[in-house]
Design a protein around this motif. Structure first.
Motif, short mmCIF file in Angstrom:
data_model
loop_
_atom_site.label_atom_id
_atom_site.label_comp_id
_atom_site.label_asym_id
_atom_site.label_seq_id
_atom_site.Cartn_x
_atom_site.Cartn_y
_atom_site.Cartn_z
N MET A 1 0.84 -1.18 0.00
CA MET A 1 0.00 0.00 0.00
C MET A 1 0.88 1.25 0.00
O MET A 1 1.77 1.39 0.82
CB MET A 1 -0.90 -0.01 1.23
CG MET A 1 -1.85 1.13 1.27
SD MET A 1 -2.99 0.86 2.65
CE MET A 1 -3.15 2.50 3.21
N THR A 2 0.67 2.14 -0.92
CA THR A 2 1.44 3.36 -1.03
C THR A 2 0.73 4.49 -0.28
O THR A 2 -0.45 4.71 -0.47
CB THR A 2 1.61 3.76 -2.52
OG1 THR A 2 2.18 2.67 -3.21
CG2 THR A 2 2.49 4.98 -2.64
N LEU A 3 1.50 5.19 0.55
CA LEU A 3 0.95 6.31 1.30
C LEU A 3 1.14 7.58 0.48
O LEU A 3 2.25 7.92 0.10
CB LEU A 3 1.66 6.44 2.65
CG LEU A 3 1.17 7.54 3.56
CD1 LEU A 3 -0.28 7.28 3.96
CD2 LEU A 3 2.03 7.59 4.81
N VAL A 4 0.05 8.25 0.17
CA VAL A 4 0.11 9.49 -0.60
C VAL A 4 0.36 10.63 0.37
O VAL A 4 -0.34 10.78 1.36
CB VAL A 4 -1.22 9.72 -1.36
CG1 VAL A 4 -1.20 11.04 -2.08
CG2 VAL A 4 -1.49 8.58 -2.32
N THR A 5 1.39 11.43 0.08
CA THR A 5 1.69 12.57 0.94
C THR A 5 1.38 13.86 0.20
O THR A 5 1.48 13.94 -1.02
CB THR A 5 3.16 12.58 1.39
OG1 THR A 5 4.00 12.60 0.24
CG2 THR A 5 3.48 11.38 2.22
N ASP A 6 0.99 14.87 0.96
CA ASP A 6 0.68 16.18 0.42
C ASP A 6 1.86 17.11 0.66
O ASP A 6 2.74 16.84 1.48
CB ASP A 6 -0.57 16.75 1.10
CG ASP A 6 -1.80 15.89 0.85
OD1 ASP A 6 -2.11 15.67 -0.33
OD2 ASP A 6 -2.42 15.45 1.81
N PHE A 7 1.87 18.23 -0.06
CA PHE A 7 2.92 19.23 0.08
C PHE A 7 2.29 20.55 0.50
O PHE A 7 1.13 20.82 0.22
CB PHE A 7 3.67 19.40 -1.25
CG PHE A 7 4.24 18.11 -1.76
CD1 PHE A 7 5.35 17.53 -1.17
CD2 PHE A 7 3.64 17.45 -2.83
CE1 PHE A 7 5.86 16.34 -1.64
CE2 PHE A 7 4.15 16.26 -3.31
CZ PHE A 7 5.27 15.70 -2.70
N PHE A 8 3.08 21.40 1.15
CA PHE A 8 2.57 22.68 1.63
C PHE A 8 2.03 23.54 0.49
O PHE A 8 1.06 24.26 0.67
CB PHE A 8 3.64 23.46 2.40
CG PHE A 8 4.04 22.81 3.70
CD1 PHE A 8 3.11 22.17 4.49
CD2 PHE A 8 5.34 22.87 4.15
CE1 PHE A 8 3.46 21.58 5.69
CE2 PHE A 8 5.71 22.30 5.35
CZ PHE A 8 4.78 21.65 6.12
N GLU A 9 2.64 23.46 -0.68
CA GLU A 9 2.19 24.30 -1.79
C GLU A 9 0.82 23.87 -2.34
O GLU A 9 0.18 24.63 -3.04
CB GLU A 9 3.22 24.30 -2.91
CG GLU A 9 3.42 22.95 -3.56
CD GLU A 9 4.56 22.94 -4.57
OE1 GLU A 9 4.60 21.99 -5.36
OE2 GLU A 9 5.38 23.86 -4.57
N ASP A 10 0.38 22.66 -2.00
CA ASP A 10 -0.90 22.16 -2.49
C ASP A 10 -2.05 22.35 -1.50
O ASP A 10 -3.15 21.85 -1.74
CB ASP A 10 -0.78 20.66 -2.82
CG ASP A 10 0.26 20.40 -3.90
OD1 ASP A 10 0.42 21.27 -4.77
OD2 ASP A 10 0.90 19.34 -3.85
N VAL A 11 -1.82 23.07 -0.40
CA VAL A 11 -2.86 23.25 0.61
C VAL A 11 -4.05 23.98 0.01
O VAL A 11 -3.90 25.00 -0.67
CB VAL A 11 -2.29 24.01 1.83
CG1 VAL A 11 -3.40 24.40 2.78
CG2 VAL A 11 -1.26 23.16 2.54
N ASP A 12 -5.22 23.42 0.25
CA ASP A 12 -6.47 23.95 -0.30
C ASP A 12 -7.53 23.87 0.80
O ASP A 12 -7.71 22.81 1.40
CB ASP A 12 -6.88 23.10 -1.50
CG ASP A 12 -8.14 23.57 -2.18
OD1 ASP A 12 -8.66 24.64 -1.81
OD2 ASP A 12 -8.60 22.86 -3.08
#
Length: 72
Positions: A1-12
């Motif tokens: 299972m791959t854990l998807v991580t978010d980035f600060f520039e993508d904050v919505d």
């Protein structure tokens, strides 16, 4: 299972769930102005895997929950 991580520039603000992979760069405590033996907040600078840094604070009522989990 791959854990998807978010980035600060993508904050919505439309998204409610986030998964950040961050490094704790700097950590310090702000003391209460009236009672200097009491911590008012824990402030920190964190960096995501793309190198974007942000400053965040943990308020007084959440310090007990987070104090032992943070490592600089």
């Amino acid at each position: 299972m791959t854990l998807v991580t978010d980035f600060f520039e993508d904050v919505d603000p439309k998204k409610l769930g986030w998964c950040f992979n961050v490094y704790l760069i700097r950590l310090w405590e702000e003391l209460d102005k009236i009672n200097e033996e009491e911590t008012n907040s824990i402030d920190m600078v964190i960096q995501d895997v793309k190198g974007i840094r942000v400053q965040k604070s943990i308020p007084k009522y959440l310090i007990k929950h987070w104090r032992d989990r943070l490592k600089e």
